[in-house]
Scaffold this motif. Structure first.
Motif, PDB file in Angstrom:
ATOM      1  N   ASP A   2       0.842  -1.196   0.000  1.00 16.54           N
ATOM      2  CA  ASP A   2       0.000   0.000   0.000  1.00 16.54           C
ATOM      3  C   ASP A   2       0.875   1.243   0.000  1.00 16.54           C
ATOM      4  O   ASP A   2       1.649   1.491   0.934  1.00 16.54           O
ATOM      5  N   LEU A   3       0.764   2.055  -1.054  1.00 15.62           N
ATOM      6  CA  LEU A   3       1.594   3.252  -1.162  1.00 15.62           C
ATOM      7  C   LEU A   3       1.283   4.268  -0.065  1.00 15.62           C
ATOM      8  O   LEU A   3       2.154   5.043   0.325  1.00 15.62           O
ATOM      9  N   GLU A   4       0.043   4.258   0.437  1.00 13.61           N
ATOM     10  CA  GLU A   4      -0.292   5.212   1.489  1.00 13.61           C
ATOM     11  C   GLU A   4       0.477   4.899   2.777  1.00 13.61           C
ATOM     12  O   GLU A   4       0.899   5.815   3.493  1.00 13.61           O
ATOM     13  N   THR A   5       0.677   3.624   3.042  1.00 10.33           N
ATOM     14  CA  THR A   5       1.472   3.285   4.233  1.00 10.33           C
ATOM     15  C   THR A   5       2.938   3.636   4.016  1.00 10.33           C
ATOM     16  O   THR A   5       3.621   4.058   4.955  1.00 10.33           O
ATOM     17  N   VAL A   6       3.420   3.473   2.781  1.00 10.22           N
ATOM     18  CA  VAL A   6       4.807   3.861   2.475  1.00 10.22           C
ATOM     19  C   VAL A   6       4.970   5.365   2.633  1.00 10.22           C
ATOM     20  O   VAL A   6       5.955   5.855   3.190  1.00 10.22           O
ATOM     21  N   ARG A   7       3.984   6.122   2.139  1.00 10.26           N
ATOM     22  CA  ARG A   7       4.042   7.584   2.272  1.00 10.26           C
ATOM     23  C   ARG A   7       4.020   7.986   3.753  1.00 10.26           C
ATOM     24  O   ARG A   7       4.727   8.922   4.164  1.00 10.26           O
ATOM     25  N   THR A   8       3.241   7.287   4.554  1.00  9.83           N
ATOM     26  CA  THR A   8       3.186   7.568   5.997  1.00  9.83           C
ATOM     27  C   THR A   8       4.524   7.254   6.655  1.00  9.83           C
ATOM     28  O   THR A   8       5.005   8.008   7.508  1.00  9.83           O
ATOM     29  N   PHE A   9       5.140   6.149   6.258  1.00 10.67           N
ATOM     30  CA  PHE A   9       6.454   5.782   6.794  1.00 10.67           C
ATOM     31  C   PHE A   9       7.492   6.857   6.491  1.00 10.67           C
ATOM     32  O   PHE A   9       8.262   7.277   7.377  1.00 10.67           O
ATOM     33  N   VAL A  10       7.535   7.358   5.280  1.00 11.52           N
ATOM     34  CA  VAL A  10       8.514   8.384   4.902  1.00 11.52           C
ATOM     35  C   VAL A  10       8.259   9.670   5.688  1.00 11.52           C
ATOM     36  O   VAL A  10       9.211  10.316   6.174  1.00 11.52           O
ATOM     37  N   ALA A  11       6.990  10.037   5.840  1.00 15.60           N
ATOM     38  CA  ALA A  11       6.668  11.245   6.598  1.00 15.60           C
ATOM     39  C   ALA A  11       7.105  11.109   8.050  1.00 15.60           C
ATOM     40  O   ALA A  11       7.659  12.046   8.651  1.00 15.60           O
ATOM     41  N   ALA A  12       6.894   9.934   8.637  1.00 14.51           N
ATOM     42  CA  ALA A  12       7.293   9.714  10.028  1.00 14.51           C
ATOM     43  C   ALA A  12       8.812   9.688  10.171  1.00 14.51           C
ATOM     44  O   ALA A  12       9.372  10.217  11.148  1.00 14.51           O
ATOM     45  N   ALA A  13       9.486   9.101   9.174  1.00 14.62           N
ATOM     46  CA  ALA A  13      10.954   9.064   9.220  1.00 14.62           C
ATOM     47  C   ALA A  13      11.531  10.471   9.133  1.00 14.62           C
ATOM     48  O   ALA A  13      12.489  10.819   9.837  1.00 14.62           O
ATOM     49  N   ASP A  14      10.947  11.305   8.279  1.00 11.22           N
ATOM     50  CA  ASP A  14      11.439  12.678   8.120  1.00 11.22           C
ATOM     51  C   ASP A  14      11.137  13.519   9.358  1.00 11.22           C
ATOM     52  O   ASP A  14      11.957  14.355   9.762  1.00 11.22           O
ATOM     53  N   ALA A  15       9.973  13.320   9.951  1.00  9.16           N
ATOM     54  CA  ALA A  15       9.575  14.131  11.107  1.00  9.16           C
ATOM     55  C   ALA A  15      10.214  13.649  12.396  1.00  9.16           C
ATOM     56  O   ALA A  15      10.451  14.436  13.322  1.00  9.16           O
ATOM     57  N   GLY A  16      10.469  12.339  12.499  1.00  7.92           N
ATOM     58  CA  GLY A  16      11.019  11.781  13.730  1.00  7.92           C
ATOM     59  C   GLY A  16       9.972  11.628  14.811  1.00  7.92           C
ATOM     60  O   GLY A  16      10.302  11.231  15.934  1.00  7.92           O
ATOM     61  N   GLN A  17       8.735  11.951  14.495  1.00  8.60           N
ATOM     62  CA  GLN A  17       7.630  11.832  15.454  1.00  8.60           C
ATOM     63  C   GLN A  17       6.361  11.463  14.709  1.00  8.60           C
ATOM     64  O   GLN A  17       6.078  12.023  13.642  1.00  8.60           O
ATOM     65  N   PHE A  18       5.603  10.532  15.289  1.00  4.62           N
ATOM     66  CA  PHE A  18       4.340  10.167  14.657  1.00  4.62           C
ATOM     67  C   PHE A  18       3.350  11.320  14.698  1.00  4.62           C
ATOM     68  O   PHE A  18       2.543  11.501  13.785  1.00  4.62           O
ATOM     69  N   ALA A  63      17.427   1.025   6.026  1.00  7.68           N
ATOM     70  CA  ALA A  63      17.622   0.353   4.728  1.00  7.68           C
ATOM     71  C   ALA A  63      16.409   0.531   3.835  1.00  7.68           C
ATOM     72  O   ALA A  63      16.528   0.704   2.608  1.00  7.68           O
ATOM     73  N   PHE A  64      15.212   0.494   4.427  1.00  5.30           N
ATOM     74  CA  PHE A  64      13.990   0.586   3.640  1.00  5.30           C
ATOM     75  C   PHE A  64      13.702   2.010   3.170  1.00  5.30           C
ATOM     76  O   PHE A  64      13.063   2.205   2.131  1.00  5.30           O
ATOM     77  N   LEU A  65      14.196   3.022   3.891  1.00  5.57           N
ATOM     78  CA  LEU A  65      13.828   4.410   3.608  1.00  5.57           C
ATOM     79  C   LEU A  65      14.198   4.827   2.189  1.00  5.57           C
ATOM     80  O   LEU A  65      13.400   5.466   1.483  1.00  5.57           O
ATOM     81  N   THR A  66      15.422   4.493   1.755  1.00  2.00           N
ATOM     82  CA  THR A  66      15.853   4.877   0.404  1.00  2.00           C
ATOM     83  C   THR A  66      14.916   4.297  -0.657  1.00  2.00           C
ATOM     84  O   THR A  66      14.504   4.983  -1.596  1.00  2.00           O
ATOM     85  N   HIS A  67      14.559   3.035  -0.495  1.00  2.22           N
ATOM     86  CA  HIS A  67      13.680   2.387  -1.467  1.00  2.22           C
ATOM     87  C   HIS A  67      12.249   2.919  -1.375  1.00  2.22           C
ATOM     88  O   HIS A  67      11.545   3.014  -2.395  1.00  2.22           O
ATOM     89  N   ALA A  68      11.835   3.277  -0.172  1.00  2.00           N
ATOM     90  CA  ALA A  68      10.498   3.844  -0.002  1.00  2.00           C
ATOM     91  C   ALA A  68      10.370   5.170  -0.743  1.00  2.00           C
ATOM     92  O   ALA A  68       9.357   5.447  -1.392  1.00  2.00           O
ATOM     93  N   ARG A  69      11.413   6.004  -0.638  1.00  2.00           N
ATOM     94  CA  ARG A  69      11.389   7.280  -1.375  1.00  2.00           C
ATOM     95  C   ARG A  69      11.304   7.034  -2.880  1.00  2.00           C
ATOM     96  O   ARG A  69      10.580   7.727  -3.608  1.00  2.00           O
ATOM     97  N   GLU A  70      12.052   6.027  -3.376  1.00  3.36           N
ATOM     98  CA  GLU A  70      12.037   5.729  -4.803  1.00  3.36           C
ATOM     99  C   GLU A  70      10.670   5.196  -5.234  1.00  3.36           C
ATOM    100  O   GLU A  70      10.175   5.529  -6.320  1.00  3.36           O
ATOM    101  N   LEU A  71      10.039   4.376  -4.369  1.00  6.98           N
ATOM    102  CA  LEU A  71       8.688   3.913  -4.661  1.00  6.98           C
ATOM    103  C   LEU A  71       7.727   5.080  -4.871  1.00  6.98           C
ATOM    104  O   LEU A  71       6.922   5.086  -5.812  1.00  6.98           O
ATOM    105  N   LEU A  72       7.805   6.081  -4.018  1.00  5.86           N
ATOM    106  CA  LEU A  72       6.912   7.240  -4.130  1.00  5.86           C
ATOM    107  C   LEU A  72       7.221   8.058  -5.374  1.00  5.86           C
ATOM    108  O   LEU A  72       6.308   8.572  -6.036  1.00  5.86           O
ATOM    109  N   ARG A  73       8.517   8.179  -5.718  1.00  5.96           N
ATOM    110  CA  ARG A  73       8.880   8.914  -6.933  1.00  5.96           C
ATOM    111  C   ARG A  73       8.358   8.192  -8.179  1.00  5.96           C
ATOM    112  O   ARG A  73       7.839   8.829  -9.114  1.00  5.96           O
ATOM    113  N   VAL A  74       8.492   6.870  -8.202  1.00  2.00           N
ATOM    114  CA  VAL A  74       7.980   6.094  -9.334  1.00  2.00           C
ATOM    115  C   VAL A  74       6.464   6.241  -9.445  1.00  2.00           C
ATOM    116  O   VAL A  74       5.914   6.387 -10.543  1.00  2.00           O
TER     117      VAL A  74
END
Length: 311
Positions: A2-18, A63-74
């Motif tokens: 689910d891309l929405e969960t990937v987008r949520t993961f990237v947002a949380a990783a960037d913010a450092g807070q849920f 490890a997953f963050l780099t690929h998650a960003r690429e998933l969203l770009r694709v």
């Protein structure tokens, strides 16, 4: 995944807070937690550890963050590839030398900022299918031929009534005329090779011939406009019809004549067709342009088949 969960993961990783990720995504903190938990279940790893400051990425999360960003770009590129606002307006003009092609050239001169893809489809069934599937945005056609009404989801507007002219060689009996009444063409051989049965232009000429007693010959292979011009120039007994806006060029030595036809003037009706739910923003611009530049239809002393949609 689910891309929405990937987008949520990237947002949380960037913010450092849920909590901050929830504010950025305009959802609740609980929704962020549920999405991250669902993603972790799908991946079978922990992505975050709770800290006093909020949430920190685990080694697997890093490890997953780099690929998650690429998933969203694709995903963004995939959406952009079919976004009506980002792709050219695709329009069928039937033939490159036709009046419809001239209308689109004028539109391009007026709106050079709009990207265009100009296509040429042979028959109306192919054009309507392409409109309904979204393969093209619009097509120029004569509508609606007998027994072939347009589908309910395809709209049309008449944009040009193109007068027919008689094209003759220099030795033809009518070559010296400044204009020729339609009734005077009875008995003359009008040659139009390659008139494919079932096409809208075949239906048009069948009605013209039937109503005014003309002799139209479509025998012989269609070798294209250059071969047609060669034959008309060299054969005094033959003439052909062509639209007033048809762009053809021939050697000066041919001595061909384009003669207006009158009393009445046969006009070929060009309409623009499109799908009623087509979202391309440039389609409205094209329709407005054609409406603003269109001359009147069904004018006095003109003729068109009774099956043509008048609007």
């Amino acid at each position: 995944m689910d891309l929405e969960t990937v987008r949520t993961f990237v947002a949380a990783a960037d913010a450092g807070q849920f909590q901050e990720a929830a504010a950025e995504l305009a959802v609740t903190q609980q929704a962020v937690s549920k999405r991250i938990a669902a993603l972790e279940r799908d991946l079978g790893v922990r992505l975050f550890t709770r800290t006093a400051r909020g949430a920190a990425l685990t080694i697997d999360g890093q490890a997953f963050l780099t690929h998650a960003r690429e998933l969203l770009r694709v995903a963004e590129r995939a959406v952009a590839s079919v976004s009506p606002a980002r792709r050219p307006l695709r329009v069928d003009v039937i033939a490159s030398r036709s009046a419809a092609s001239g209308l689109m050239r004028d539109f391009h001169r007026t709106h050079p900022e709009i990207d265009l893809d100009v296509l040429m489809l042979f028959d109306i069934e192919a054009a309507v299918s392409a409109i309904r599937s979204g393969a093209i945005d619009a097509s120029f056609r004569a509508v609606a031929a007998p027994g072939r009404p347009l589908p309910d989801d395809v709209e049309s507007v008449r944009v040009l009534d193109e007068p027919l002219q008689l094209l003759t060689g220099p030795a033809h009996a009518l070559a010296g005329a400044r204009s020729v009444p339609l009734a005077r063409l009875a008995g003359h051989r009008i040659w139009m090779p390659g008139m494919a049965p079932g096409t809208e232009w075949a239906a048009y000429y069948e009605d013209l011939v039937a109503e005014f007693g003309l002799t139209l010959e479509s025998t012989g292979p269609n070798f294209g406009s250059d071969a047609l011009l060669d034959t008309i120039a060299d054969t005094p007994a033959l003439a052909t019809f062509m639209g007033e806006h048809m762009r053809l060029v021939w050697p000066a030595g041919y001595g061909l004549r384009r003669i207006p036809v009158t009393d009445p003037t046969p006009v070929y009706p060009h309409s623009l067709l499109w799908h009623r739910d087509n979202p391309h923003p440039a389609l409205d611009t094209l329709r407005a342009h054609l409406t603003a530049t269109a001359a009147g239809h069904d004018a006095a002393a003109t003729w068109a088949p009774g099956w043509v949609i008048p609007r």
